[in-house]
Design a protein around this motif. Structure first.
Motif, PDB file in Angstrom:
ATOM      1  N   UNK A 173      72.210 -15.962  13.211  1.00  0.00           N
ATOM      2  CA  UNK A 173      71.757 -17.123  13.990  1.00  0.00           C
ATOM      3  C   UNK A 173      72.480 -18.365  13.459  1.00  0.00           C
ATOM      4  N   UNK A 174      72.964 -19.232  14.318  1.00  0.00           N
ATOM      5  CA  UNK A 174      73.686 -20.428  13.863  1.00  0.00           C
ATOM      6  C   UNK A 174      72.854 -21.282  12.922  1.00  0.00           C
ATOM      7  N   UNK A 175      73.466 -21.748  11.838  1.00  0.00           N
ATOM      8  CA  UNK A 175      72.780 -22.646  10.916  1.00  0.00           C
ATOM      9  C   UNK A 175      72.924 -24.064  11.467  1.00  0.00           C
ATOM     10  N   UNK A 176      71.903 -24.522  12.143  1.00  0.00           N
ATOM     11  CA  UNK A 176      71.984 -25.820  12.799  1.00  0.00           C
ATOM     12  C   UNK A 176      71.426 -26.945  11.942  1.00  0.00           C
ATOM     13  N   UNK A 177      71.030 -26.643  10.711  1.00  0.00           N
ATOM     14  CA  UNK A 177      70.567 -27.670   9.787  1.00  0.00           C
ATOM     15  C   UNK A 177      71.503 -27.709   8.583  1.00  0.00           C
ATOM     16  N   UNK A 212      62.786 -27.458  12.170  1.00  0.00           N
ATOM     17  CA  UNK A 212      63.719 -27.633  11.057  1.00  0.00           C
ATOM     18  C   UNK A 212      65.088 -28.133  11.494  1.00  0.00           C
ATOM     19  N   UNK A 213      65.507 -27.851  12.727  1.00  0.00           N
ATOM     20  CA  UNK A 213      66.810 -28.353  13.165  1.00  0.00           C
ATOM     21  C   UNK A 213      66.819 -29.874  13.249  1.00  0.00           C
ATOM     22  N   UNK A 214      65.661 -30.481  13.434  1.00  0.00           N
ATOM     23  CA  UNK A 214      65.576 -31.939  13.423  1.00  0.00           C
ATOM     24  C   UNK A 214      65.285 -32.448  12.024  1.00  0.00           C
ATOM     25  N   UNK A 225      67.954 -32.024   9.226  1.00  0.00           N
ATOM     26  CA  UNK A 225      69.161 -32.818   9.413  1.00  0.00           C
ATOM     27  C   UNK A 225      68.927 -34.313   9.238  1.00  0.00           C
ATOM     28  N   UNK A 226      67.661 -34.701   9.076  1.00  0.00           N
ATOM     29  CA  UNK A 226      67.339 -36.126   8.976  1.00  0.00           C
ATOM     30  C   UNK A 226      67.796 -36.693   7.626  1.00  0.00           C
TER      31      UNK A 226
END
Length: 339
Positions: free
Chosen positions: A236-240, A317-319, A322-323
């Motif tokens: 699964x893409x690591x978007x964080x 967690x993707x939001x 990345x904050x």
């Protein structure tokens, strides 16, 4: 959160050419976590040994109930699946196909479907406010639960049910499938604003993380995601950019709420499961995962079945991961350190 096709914004999956650019096979995603299925019930049902599964008293319906009532004129069956072509290969007779990554979201703004878009969808499906809607899907009803969460924000709460065990159980019992797309008369579902009471925002979880608000955060990801050992499940893409979890959150993986066949566990077992993590309904709960779909399943269990005050944090967690400048707990000591 791991999985299926979310909108262009969430994560890619084979069914959708996704935003992040990678196409993930729905089957592979399903294997990343445990099997599961959601449910819903009122306070009376919560006292029973198991959730009630019928079309009136519970948000859960059984496969037996659905097959018996499949031709009811005030019933709409909606499939929200992720695997490519699964609906077209055969679906529950009378079921309409809804693509969560286009029909249930705003694909550019990373938001749930707006009032105009949702009303148009409801009208196309022939759904009025008094229509009983049964949602189901593949991969343990993850996105069927997402659909129930979106529907609830537009006032469709008690009339929206989940099929206990989802597509998996229906097929395992060799119940009928159809390949025809049903035709229904359009409804006049009104355009109304979405309720804000069922959705948590970044500012809400940050206030809890900073101990400025007395709420609980339930992180339903896998233990390795929660600890920070991994950012996302394999494949699964690591978007964080960081791994770990929101300070103050507790971890109860969503699949612990279901049996091997995807049906929901008895209510008292569910109460005990969450109470052991400090969640007993005495304080508001925010459910969180990676992109909001697994956590919508746990939101459904907590709010609809157990009657606890709960909101879903679809930024997840993707939001949060990345904050800039926010506190993170990383028990594994990976990526950005242990604190």
């Amino acid at each position: 959160m791991t999985t299926m096709r979310k909108t262009t914004w969430l994560k890619t999956t084979s069914l959708r050419p996704a935003l992040a650019g990678a196409a993930l096979a729905g089957a592979a995603l399903a294997a990343l976590l445990l099997p599961a299925a959601p449910a819903l019930a009122n306070a009376g049902a919560a006292a029973a040994a198991a959730p009630i599964r019928d079309g009136e008293k519970s948000p859960l319906v059984s496969t037996e109930w659905l097959e018996k009532n499949i031709d009811s004129p005030k019933l709409r069956i909606v499939e929200v699946s992720v695997d490519p072509g699964v609906y077209e290969r055969g679906h529950i007779p009378g079921a309409h196909n809804v693509a969560w990554h286009t029909d249930l979201v705003e694909t550019v703004s990373r938001d749930i479907a707006g009032p105009e878009k949702f009303a148009a969808l409801a009208r196309r499906l022939g759904i009025d406010r008094d229509t009983t809607v049964v949602l189901y899907g593949d991969n343990n009803n993850w996105f069927a639960a997402w659909g129930a969460w979106v529907f609830a924000q537009y006032g469709l709460v008690d009339t929206v049910k989940l099929l206990d065990g989802g597509r998996k159980k229906w097929e395992a019992e060799k119940r009928p499938l159809d390949t025809r797309t049903p035709e229904v008369a359009a409804s006049r579902f009104p355009v109304t604003p979405a309720s804000t009471s069922l959705r948590a925002r970044f500012s809400d979880v940050l206030a809890v993380a900073r101990k400025e608000r007395d709420e609980r955060i339930l992180d339903i990801r896998s233990p390795d995601e929660f600890s920070g050992k991994i950012i996302a499940p394999s494949g699964v893409p690591e978007l964080a950019v960081r791994a770990g979890h929101i300070p103050g959150s507790v971890n109860v993986p969503w699949a612990k709420a279901v049996n091997a066949d995807g049906t929901l566990k008895p209510v008292e077992e569910l109460r005990k499961l969450y109470a052991e993590a400090g969640i007993d309904g005495s304080k508001p709960v925010i459910t969180s995962c990676r992109i909001g779909e697994r956590s919508s399943h746990s939101w459904f269990v907590l709010s609809r079945v157990l009657g606890y005050p709960a909101r879903n944090y679809d930024g997840s967690w993707t939001e949060y991961g990345n904050a800039v400048g926010v506190p993170v707990v990383n028990l594994a000591g990976t990526v950005w350190g242990g604190k």
